[in-house]
Design an enzyme around this catalytic site. Structure first.
Site, PDB file in Angstrom:
ATOM      1  N   ASP A 337      -1.648   2.982  -4.106  1.00 55.77           N
ATOM      2  CA  ASP A 337      -1.541   3.039  -2.982  1.00 55.77           C
ATOM      3  C   ASP A 337      -2.259   3.236  -2.604  1.00 55.77           C
ATOM      4  O   ASP A 337      -2.539   3.949  -2.017  1.00 55.77           O
ATOM      5  CB  ASP A 337       0.373   3.228  -3.251  1.00 55.77           C
ATOM      6  CG  ASP A 337       1.083   3.537  -4.598  1.00 55.77           C
ATOM      7  OD1 ASP A 337       1.109   2.293  -5.233  1.00 55.77           O
ATOM      8  OD2 ASP A 337       1.641   4.477  -4.719  1.00 55.77           O
ATOM      9  N   ASP A 361      -2.689  -0.813  -6.329  1.00 55.37           N
ATOM     10  CA  ASP A 361      -0.760  -0.746  -6.751  1.00 55.37           C
ATOM     11  C   ASP A 361      -0.398  -0.720  -5.889  1.00 55.37           C
ATOM     12  O   ASP A 361      -0.659  -2.562  -5.149  1.00 55.37           O
ATOM     13  CB  ASP A 361      -0.544   0.502  -7.293  1.00 55.37           C
ATOM     14  CG  ASP A 361       0.344   0.566  -7.425  1.00 55.37           C
ATOM     15  OD1 ASP A 361       0.246  -0.423  -8.430  1.00 55.37           O
ATOM     16  OD2 ASP A 361       1.178   1.337  -8.242  1.00 55.37           O
ATOM     17  N   ASP A 362       1.146  -0.512  -5.275  1.00 55.58           N
ATOM     18  CA  ASP A 362       1.331  -1.148  -3.886  1.00 55.58           C
ATOM     19  C   ASP A 362       0.951  -0.453  -2.648  1.00 55.58           C
ATOM     20  O   ASP A 362      -0.266   0.277  -2.560  1.00 55.58           O
ATOM     21  CB  ASP A 362       2.752  -0.230  -4.183  1.00 55.58           C
ATOM     22  CG  ASP A 362       3.769  -0.956  -5.778  1.00 55.58           C
ATOM     23  OD1 ASP A 362       3.444  -2.280  -5.713  1.00 55.58           O
ATOM     24  OD2 ASP A 362       3.542   0.338  -6.203  1.00 55.58           O
ATOM     25  N   ASP A 365       4.384   3.538  -1.874  1.00 57.38           N
ATOM     26  CA  ASP A 365       5.391   3.568  -2.847  1.00 57.38           C
ATOM     27  C   ASP A 365       6.488   4.949  -2.556  1.00 57.38           C
ATOM     28  O   ASP A 365       6.032   5.879  -2.074  1.00 57.38           O
ATOM     29  CB  ASP A 365       4.374   3.673  -3.808  1.00 57.38           C
ATOM     30  CG  ASP A 365       5.182   4.215  -5.326  1.00 57.38           C
ATOM     31  OD1 ASP A 365       6.551   3.876  -5.269  1.00 57.38           O
ATOM     32  OD2 ASP A 365       4.620   4.040  -6.461  1.00 57.38           O
ATOM     33  N   LYS A 406       7.806  -1.233  -2.167  1.00 53.94           N
ATOM     34  CA  LYS A 406       8.257  -0.648  -3.094  1.00 53.94           C
ATOM     35  C   LYS A 406       9.215   0.101  -3.346  1.00 53.94           C
ATOM     36  O   LYS A 406       8.283   1.445  -2.621  1.00 53.94           O
ATOM     37  CB  LYS A 406       7.214  -0.410  -4.530  1.00 53.94           C
ATOM     38  CG  LYS A 406       7.672  -0.043  -5.479  1.00 53.94           C
ATOM     39  CD  LYS A 406       7.841   0.246  -7.111  1.00 53.94           C
ATOM     40  CE  LYS A 406       6.539   1.390  -7.316  1.00 53.94           C
ATOM     41  NZ  LYS A 406       5.103   1.319  -7.535  1.00 53.94           N
TER      42      LYS A 406
END
Length: 527
Positions: A337, A361-362, A365, A406
């Site tokens: 992330d 990914d994010d 997180d 997220k």
């Protein structure tokens, strides 16, 4: 500083460089067998597999809580370089936490060696203080530790050479030396400066590339105070780059590990680490105007130092300010992330004016899981997440979650504060509760053109105020379970009146005082 032999049986701190003061000297390595006192093996001394040295090896047992503990005596504080001979007859690496004299000192991962009679050597670096030191290696999984045969130890320690003095202000350069005074004319190394700087002191890093092969660790006992924090920052007008390209991808191979407290770290670029670029395990730190990029896990992560770290010592009250994190990508595509405060963090951690973009990914997180329970509430404010799930070169990985923000995991309730942020063109949701069933305060956020929902909250009791959701075309309707009143303008098939302010291309910059300035179509916006 002269090298002096110490008594040790094993010391396992994979890929971690912990700074100690003094000049460098070399002496012949001394071999210490794992089966001989004062080593402590929680399991058994065995000899069933061939190829070992002396009379046997340590099999510490296959359980979390097993350990190998060793006593190291040093005439003066210094650094022990340790070559560990081990065997792991499985195909799965065996991870472990390391403590030195009761303080968390990092982690290690011991790869499979093919058979139990096939031995490998790993070179490690461990801090030792004057007198007796205990070094304990504890497995983090029930598979336990590898078998340990012996270690060859060299120690750099205080002796006949007077170490450089501590200074209120120290200067570091890529060509600095450990023994240098740390002045502008005679810069020292980062490791030496970290060991020497007193509370309230300042370290300036000159610009240029610092080619590093091991983690640079600020140890827990290397801390400032609330009234006199330690400072690590760039020399005015220059850009130092901590480059860890020599590392392989491995959970033990972080770049800069800030396990101390009351540090102000400003302006560094940290890249190509084998795991996190910057890892924060301490508390009351400020990480400001840093760039973490091209690392092989999350660019900047807050989590506990070790699995044995008690909850009341989880990192708390850290401020990440005006930081950028981008193009971080791990090989499986589901861990790297931009920023993370997840699994094991305390209360009071804040991200402000931060930008996460083009991570595999994010963007952010805040994941939680049942094994470790709830984390402390995190505040994310005045920040930006865009194009996460796609790297700057267009690369994607279908395993990634690809959200902008997220905010939870596994139905655990945590009451985060998420306000005045922007999510734009992320590969999944803009803002997602991710099974956080708590009462989050979600206010004054803007979410535009994310691939699935701009706001995705399928459960919980969060409070939504004055949020805006817009699209340049068709898209999935938002879902906001909780307390959402008429001040919000969510997407349900058409744009509301406020969306006209957010048309056009996204651009951003930092103002001279470090505030984030975002424009759409050339017009500055304020969530």
């Amino acid at each position: 500083m002269q090298l002096k032999p110490v008594i040790a049986c094993v010391s396992l701190l994979a890929g971690t460089l912990v700074a100690v003061s003094g000049t460098s000297a070399q002496a012949a390595a001394v071999r210490y067998e794992a089966e001989r006192s004062p080593a402590v093996c929680s399991g058994a001394i065995e000899s069933e597999w061939g190829g070992y040295s002396d009379t046997g090896f340590c099999n510490a047992g296959n359980a979390v809580g097993a350990h190998a503990q060793f006593t190291v005596n040093a005439a003066a504080a210094g650094t022990a370089t340790v070559q560990v001979r081990f065997a792991n007859g499985t195909t799965t690496a065996r991870p472990a936490n390391v403590t030195v004299s009761g303080s968390a000192a990092g982690s290690a991962s011991f790869q499979g060696t093919g058979t139990w009679a096939t031995w490998a050597t790993k070179t490690l670096t461990v801090p030792v203080r004057a007198g007796s030191n205990t070094i304990q290696l504890s497995p983090t999984t029930a598979t336990g530790l590898p078998n340990i045969d012996y270690v060859d130890v060299e120690v750099q320690a205080g002796g006949g050479t007077t170490p450089p003095p501590a200074g209120t202000t120290l200067y570091v350069a890529p060509n600095g030396t450990d023994s240098a005074a740390g002045t502008e004319a005679a810069p020292t190394t980062l490791a030496s400066a970290l060991a020497r700087v007193p509370s309230g002191g300042q370290i300036y890093l000159r610009g240029g590339k610092y080619a590093l092969a091991r983690t640079v660790t600020i140890a827990p006992d290397n801390s400032g105070t609330a009234s006199a924090p330690k400072q690590l920052s760039t020399y005015p007008g220059e850009t130092p780059v901590l480059n860890f390209a020599a590392m392989t991808e491995d959970p033990a191979n972080r770049g800069l590990a800030v396990n101390g407290s009351y540090w102000n770290i400003e302006g560094l670029v940290v890249e190509h680490a084998g795991d996190n670029g910057i890892f924060v395990g301490g508390s009351n730190n400020t990480i400001e105007r840093t760039v973490t990029r091209f690392n092989r896990d999350t660019g900047l992560q807050l989590s506990r130092m070790a699995s044995t770290t008690p909850r009341d010592q989880w990192p708390s009250d850290n401020l990440v300010l005006s930081a950028q994190s981008h193009d971080n990508a791990d090989s499986d595509g589901e861990d790297a992330d931009g920023f993370a405060a997840k699994l094991t963090v305390g209360s009071g951690n804040v991200f402000r004016y931060a930008v996460a973009h083009n991570n595999i990914d994010d963007g952010w997180d805040l994941y939680t899981k049942t094994d470790t329970g709830p984390i402390g509430a995190v505040t994310i404010e005045d920040s930006l997440a865009y194009e996460n799930g796609t790297l700057s070169d267009g690369s994607q990985n279908s395993s990634g979650d690809r959200n902008g923000y997220k905010l939870g995991g596994e139905d655990i309730k945590v009451n985060h504060v998420v306000r005045r942020n922007i999510a734009y063109d992320n590969g999944k949701h803009g803002f997602t509760y991710n099974r956080n069933l708590g009462t989050m305060a979600v206010s004054d956020n803007i979410s535009i053109d994310n691939s699935e929902r701009n706001f995705s909250f399928d459960g919980g009791t969060s409070v939504f105020r004055n949020n805006v959701s817009c699209r340049s075309g068709s898209g999935t309707n938002d879902k906001t379970v909780g307390d959402a009143d008429g001040t919000n303008q969510f997407w349900s098939g058409t744009n509301g009146s406020r969306c006209s302010s957010y048309a056009g291309a996204l651009a951003w910059t930092y103002t001279p005082d470090g505030r984030l300035a975002v424009t759409f179509g050339g017009n500055r916006v304020t969530p």
